[in-house]
Design an enzyme around this catalytic site. Structure first.
Site, PDB file in Angstrom:
ATOM      1  N   HIS A 157      42.433  41.831  46.595  1.00 50.88           N
ATOM      2  CA  HIS A 157      43.253  40.632  46.370  1.00 50.88           C
ATOM      3  C   HIS A 157      44.641  40.690  47.021  1.00 50.88           C
ATOM      4  CE1 HIS A 157      45.349  43.140  43.545  1.00 50.88           C
ATOM      5  NE2 HIS A 157      46.212  42.196  43.268  1.00 50.88           N
TER       6      HIS A 157
HETATM    7  N1  UDP Z   1      41.358  42.902  36.163  1.00 51.25           N
HETATM    8  C1  UDP Z   1      40.515  42.192  35.329  1.00 51.25           C
HETATM    9  N2  UDP Z   1      39.475  41.514  35.890  1.00 51.25           N
HETATM   10  C2  UDP Z   1      39.204  41.547  37.218  1.00 51.25           C
HETATM   11  C3  UDP Z   1      40.073  42.307  38.055  1.00 51.25           C
HETATM   12  C4  UDP Z   1      41.146  42.970  37.512  1.00 51.25           C
HETATM   13  O1  UDP Z   1      40.695  42.165  34.122  1.00 51.25           O
HETATM   14  O2  UDP Z   1      38.243  40.911  37.653  1.00 51.25           O
HETATM   15  C5  UDP Z   1      42.478  43.595  35.552  1.00 51.25           C
HETATM   16  C6  UDP Z   1      42.377  45.096  35.646  1.00 51.25           C
HETATM   17  O3  UDP Z   1      42.376  45.612  34.367  1.00 51.25           O
HETATM   18  C7  UDP Z   1      43.607  45.523  36.373  1.00 51.25           C
HETATM   19  C8  UDP Z   1      44.516  44.363  36.325  1.00 51.25           C
HETATM   20  O4  UDP Z   1      43.664  43.216  36.203  1.00 51.25           O
HETATM   21  O5  UDP Z   1      44.256  46.598  35.797  1.00 51.25           O
HETATM   22  C9  UDP Z   1      45.310  44.433  37.579  1.00 51.25           C
HETATM   23  O6  UDP Z   1      45.608  43.240  38.085  1.00 51.25           O
HETATM   24  P1  UDP Z   1      45.702  42.998  39.621  1.00 51.25           P
HETATM   25  O7  UDP Z   1      44.618  43.729  40.300  1.00 51.25           O
HETATM   26  O8  UDP Z   1      45.769  41.531  39.731  1.00 51.25           O
HETATM   27  O9  UDP Z   1      47.144  43.567  39.976  1.00 51.25           O
HETATM   28  P2  UDP Z   1      47.675  44.957  40.506  1.00 51.25           P
HETATM   29  O10 UDP Z   1      47.189  46.033  39.639  1.00 51.25           O
HETATM   30  O11 UDP Z   1      47.231  45.129  41.908  1.00 51.25           O
HETATM   31  O12 UDP Z   1      49.151  44.778  40.408  1.00 51.25           O
END
Ligand code: UDP
Length: 373
Positions: free
Chosen positions: A215
């Site tokens: 993403h």
């Molecule tokens: N997550 C979720 N469903 C999904 C993908 C990710 O619940 O389909 C959760 C997961 O627990 C992760 C969190 O969203 O820790 C992280 O969010 P994201 O990947 O958007 O942000 P980043 O961690 O890259 O800042």
């Protein structure tokens, strides 16, 4: 120590998916803390069912007292909307403290608002660095750290980064009246993974599909690069005879929709099964059941660690370097690295999680420190 009969008031700002998850661990601890009165503000950065509402339900988060609706069309104007909204809350609520999580636009908007209103700021997940100024998250986290009075670090490397930047008051166990206070706790996302994920049966672990998430703007905004990541993944899956589950972030879905009309079918033909973004518990379960995680998400990388699943990080850098040093994760700088690294990590198999990010008590440790201010 605060008087029992005069609780301190804290505004807590959330707004994006990872923050709801981080907030859940702190909320479980804070709800029994008599010394703190909390006012929750949702900035509206993520506001739909898939990225926001379902997390409030399944993580039993309190309904925010204030929910903003930033409507402007550009990122900087939306940040302005959020900052303005949070300032209004501060003016009315007159909090003693404000708390923000992580590195999103909501984090920085909250930090600016606290600074403008002279409210001391607590930053949970301070000190993380990718050393990449082209990442909006890097800018958000560095500026937020500069504006914070209490910096809560989840790793030793985070403490070290702050030290190198001149934020050094880590000694002793009490705050300093005029210098930012750096606190090393565990990681609150690890708290959650332990809280929700530790009781699943052993038989489930590592026997399901590979989990794939993508993403980050740097990976998905360029349709050619996104396609190359997906092609590499598909080719590797065919070689090793495995399938992948791919919960597709709305940003990624948008790019695919506009550039590859039959993308769901095309991916399915390459053993990549798409779903809508998963809820937190389903996501944790998918991490746990996966023989390997392929992701550009910092949160998912950490959850892989917490549940003992190896991970290939689809980025050239990570804020969670310790996992790479221990070979629990590996960095794929580009799609051409995926085949070799995924095979190596898959062959290494599952590992035993230790206390790299604490013992699941980070939120309690944070609260213990907050009781001293
Ligand atoms: N997550 C979720 N469903 C999904 C993908 C990710 O619940 O389909 C959760 C997961 O627990 C992760 C969190 O969203 O820790 C992280 O969010 P994201 O990947 O958007 O942000 P980043 O961690 O890259 O800042």
């Amino acid at each position: 120590m605060a008087e029992m009969n005069s609780p301190k008031r804290m505004v807590i700002v959330v707004g994006a998916r990872p923050q709801f998850i981080k907030a859940a661990a702190l909320h479980r601890t804070l709800k029994s803390a008599k010394n703190w009165e909390t006012i929750w503000v949702h900035t509206g950065q993520h506001h739909d069912e898939a990225l926001s509402k379902q997390f409030f339900k399944e993580l039993s988060l309190p309904q925010p007292q204030v929910t903003l609706s930033p409507t402007s069309s550009s990122r900087e104007l939306r940040m302005g909307d959020m900052m303005h909204g949070v300032r209004e809350v501060i003016r009315k609520a007159k909090p003693d403290w404000m708390l923000v999580f992580g590195d999103t636009d909501s984090t920085l908007a909250g930090a600016f608002a606290a600074s403008a209103e002279g409210v001391p700021l607590i930053h949970v997940e301070a000190g993380l660095r990718s050393h990449l100024w082209s990442m909006p998250e890097e800018v958000n986290r560095v500026l937020t750290d500069r504006l914070s009075s209490i910096l809560i670090c989840p790793t030793d490397s985070a403490v070290l980064h702050l030290k190198r930047e001149g934020i050094t008051h880590v000694e002793g166990d009490s705050p300093h009246p005029s210098r930012p206070w750096v606190i090393r706790t565990g990681d609150i996302m690890h708290d959650n993974a332990i809280h929700f994920g530790s009781s699943w049966p052993e038989i489930d672990r590592g026997r399901g599909r590979i989990l794939l998430t993508l993403h980050r703007p740097s990976n998905v905004d360029n349709p050619n690069l996104l396609r190359r990541w997906l092609n590499s993944t598909g080719a590797w899956l065919e070689k090793v005879g495995l399938e992948a589950t791919f919960p597709v972030h709305p940003r990624t879905a948008n790019v695919l929709e506009n550039n590859l009309p039959a993308w769901r079918k095309e991916l399915r033909d390459n053993s990549i099964f798409t779903t809508n973004p998963l809820g937190y518990l389903d996501l944790l379960q998918a991490v746990c059941q996966a023989p390997l995680v392929l992701t550009d998400s910092g949160g998912v990388q950490k959850e892989a660690y917490s549940l003992g699943t190896r991970c290939v990080v689809l980025r050239g850098t990570t804020e969670w370097v310790e996992q790479v040093e221990r070979e629990q994760s590996a960095l794929a700088h580009g799609p051409e690295d995926l085949d070799k690294l995924a095979t190596t990590m898959l062959n290494k198999g599952r590992f035993k999680t230790d206390d790299l990010y604490g013992t699941g008590q980070a939120a309690n440790d944070i609260l213990r420190c907050l009781e001293k201010v």
